[in-house]
Write a protein that holds these residues in place. Structure first.
Motif, PDB file in Angstrom:
ATOM      1  N   ALA A 162       0.827  -1.207   0.000  1.00  0.00           N
ATOM      2  CA  ALA A 162       0.000   0.000   0.000  1.00  0.00           C
ATOM      3  C   ALA A 162       0.864   1.261   0.000  1.00  0.00           C
ATOM      4  O   ALA A 162       0.541   2.254  -0.677  1.00  0.00           O
ATOM      5  N   GLN A 163       1.971   1.222   0.732  1.00  0.00           N
ATOM      6  CA  GLN A 163       2.872   2.377   0.765  1.00  0.00           C
ATOM      7  C   GLN A 163       3.482   2.628  -0.606  1.00  0.00           C
ATOM      8  O   GLN A 163       3.633   3.772  -1.043  1.00  0.00           O
ATOM      9  N   ALA A 164       3.832   1.543  -1.295  1.00  0.00           N
ATOM     10  CA  ALA A 164       4.426   1.693  -2.624  1.00  0.00           C
ATOM     11  C   ALA A 164       3.411   2.207  -3.640  1.00  0.00           C
ATOM     12  O   ALA A 164       3.758   2.971  -4.550  1.00  0.00           O
ATOM     13  N   ALA A 165       2.156   1.782  -3.491  1.00  0.00           N
ATOM     14  CA  ALA A 165       1.121   2.184  -4.450  1.00  0.00           C
ATOM     15  C   ALA A 165       0.389   3.451  -4.028  1.00  0.00           C
ATOM     16  O   ALA A 165      -0.436   3.980  -4.786  1.00  0.00           O
ATOM     17  N   GLY A 166       0.658   3.906  -2.796  1.00  0.00           N
ATOM     18  CA  GLY A 166       0.005   5.099  -2.292  1.00  0.00           C
ATOM     19  C   GLY A 166      -1.472   4.905  -2.022  1.00  0.00           C
ATOM     20  O   GLY A 166      -2.286   5.821  -2.250  1.00  0.00           O
ATOM     21  N   GLU A 167      -1.833   3.738  -1.547  1.00  0.00           N
ATOM     22  CA  GLU A 167      -3.244   3.464  -1.256  1.00  0.00           C
ATOM     23  C   GLU A 167      -3.401   2.967   0.174  1.00  0.00           C
ATOM     24  O   GLU A 167      -2.422   2.720   0.884  1.00  0.00           O
ATOM     25  N   ASN A 168      -4.658   2.782   0.586  1.00  0.00           N
ATOM     26  CA  ASN A 168      -4.953   2.283   1.923  1.00  0.00           C
ATOM     27  C   ASN A 168      -4.557   0.815   2.030  1.00  0.00           C
ATOM     28  O   ASN A 168      -4.804   0.032   1.117  1.00  0.00           O
ATOM     29  N   TRP A 169      -3.976   0.437   3.182  1.00  0.00           N
ATOM     30  CA  TRP A 169      -3.499  -0.948   3.335  1.00  0.00           C
ATOM     31  C   TRP A 169      -4.642  -1.956   3.303  1.00  0.00           C
ATOM     32  O   TRP A 169      -4.467  -3.102   2.869  1.00  0.00           O
ATOM     33  N   LYS A 170      -5.841  -1.538   3.740  1.00  0.00           N
ATOM     34  CA  LYS A 170      -6.981  -2.452   3.739  1.00  0.00           C
ATOM     35  C   LYS A 170      -7.366  -2.845   2.322  1.00  0.00           C
ATOM     36  O   LYS A 170      -7.701  -3.994   2.042  1.00  0.00           O
ATOM     37  N   ALA A 171      -7.306  -1.877   1.423  1.00  0.00           N
ATOM     38  CA  ALA A 171      -7.617  -2.174   0.016  1.00  0.00           C
ATOM     39  C   ALA A 171      -6.586  -3.128  -0.562  1.00  0.00           C
ATOM     40  O   ALA A 171      -6.919  -4.068  -1.302  1.00  0.00           O
ATOM     41  N   ALA A 172      -5.315  -2.874  -0.234  1.00  0.00           N
ATOM     42  CA  ALA A 172      -4.256  -3.763  -0.722  1.00  0.00           C
ATOM     43  C   ALA A 172      -4.412  -5.158  -0.142  1.00  0.00           C
ATOM     44  O   ALA A 172      -4.197  -6.166  -0.834  1.00  0.00           O
TER      45      ALA A 172
END
Length: 385
Positions: free
Chosen positions: A151-161
């Protein structure tokens, strides 16, 4: 050698002439195996466990789904804590796993949540079930860490990842667990209740038979058989060897028939024949040695039978012949380490449950050989006195 075999043959004929011996040697262990094995083995073989989800979050629900992946071994039911406690008291379930309220919050922080595992005192499989629950949790912890990194690499919420990477496919992520059973109905060797009951009762009644057989030494000496044999150019060593051989053969006849009967009647696969033969041979030598020790320290066959039976029953209880040794107090478990029955049972479990061969049980055989050497030396020394 002919003289030794002749003495052995005479003793065997005396044992098998008495009809009541057949009851003790064969009928009683098979009957008790049928009764107690049927009582203990009357379920589907799965552990029924309740899961109490106090957190009720995405991760706690996914954890439960992962637990349920391997339904060949466990049956997990989600229920309230009060209902689970009631079922545990009624022994309708084997145990409960409580997921704490801070479950997801701790995983988000990279911590390992503490599960609460409750069970009755007679659940011998508790360590294995707890290990399965902990290993599944460890896998979940790794998944959460991987999702946060992604999620950090994609810039998104960890729950979605996490939902994308893991939540949709729990079967591919849960740790593999294989269930082994004592029965070989599906070509898996393992330790079912019927088989462990059969092993325990076989060991118990073989020892009882051997204690009674060893009493013939006292009877022979009391009736003047040994002096007459000595006058017939038979040495004391040959007399002793003949009796010891007869005890060993009697034990193997009893064990052999019990092994075959339990295989045919209850479908038990006793594992590698060579390993079973070697293990039981060392155990029988140990039992013969114990019989000699008892015979050397009593005055009559009646005393031999009484003290021998008391010793056998008491030590079999401590050794876990009647119940899982894990439920015994620590001091009793420590005492069991010095009893041959415990090691014989451990060896049989390794052979039947884990498919062990001779090389895998050399350590156990060495311990039984040490037992045999010590008891033989003590018994023969006392008999010569």
């Amino acid at each position: 050698m002919k003289k030794i075999l002749a003495i052995c043959g005479i003793e065997l004929s005396l044992i098998f002439k008495k009809r009541q011996n057949y009851l003790m040697m064969f009928a009683a262990p098979l009957l008790l195996t049928f009764v107690f094995g049927g009582m203990l083995g009357g379920n589907d073989g799965k552990l029924r466990l309740a899961v109490i989800d106090q957190d009720d979050t995405i991760l706690s629900q996914h954890y439960i789904r992962q637990l349920k992946t391997h339904d060949d071994m466990y049956t997990f039911e989600t229920m309230s804590e009060s209902k689970a406690s009631e079922k545990l008291k009624q022994k309708k379930i084997a145990g409960t796993i409580i997921i704490p309220r801070s479950f997801q919050a701790q995983l988000e922080k990279g911590k390992h949540p503490e599960l609460v595992f409750r069970h009755g005192p007679d659940l011998s499989e508790a360590p294995m079930a707890k290990q399965y629950a902990e290993s599944t949790l460890a896998k979940l912890n790794i998944q959460v860490a991987a999702a946060k990194t992604s999620a950090q690499a994609a810039g998104e919420n960890w729950k979605a990842a996490y939902q994308t990477l893991f939540a949709k496919d729990p079967k591919d992520t849960a740790p593999a667990v294989k269930r082994k059973t004592f029965s070989d109905s599906e070509k898996n060797a393992g330790a079912s209740d019927t088989a462990s009951t059969a092993a325990g009762f076989s060991i118990l009644f073989v020892m009882l038979t051997m204690m009674g057989a060893a009493g013939t030494i006292l009877e022979a000496r009391k009736n003047g058989v040994w002096p007459r044999l000595l006058t017939a150019s038979v040495s004391r060593a040959e007399i002793g060897a003949g009796y010891v051989l007869s005890f060993f053969v009697i034990g193997w006849i009893q064990f052999g028939i019990l092994l075959l009967a339990t295989h045919w009647l209850f479908g038990i696969n006793w594992g590698n024949p060579g390993a079973v033969i070697v293990l039981l041979s060392f155990f029988l030598l140990t039992v013969v040695g114990i019989g000699l020790v008892v015979a050397a320290n009593v005055r009559t066959p009646e005393q031999q039978l009484a003290f021998g039976n008391l010793f056998v029953i008491a030590t079999c209880m401590v050794s876990g012949m009647y119940w899982p040794i894990d439920i015994e107090p620590k001091f009793m478990q420590s005492i069991a380490e010095f009893l041959p029955q415990k090691w014989a049972m451990s060896g049989l479990t390794e052979i039947i449950a884990n498919g062990a061969h001779i090389t895998d049980i050399l350590g156990i055989c060495g311990i039984l050989f040490a037992f045999a050497a010590i008891t033989f030396a003590a018994g023969l020394k006392a008999l010569r006195a």
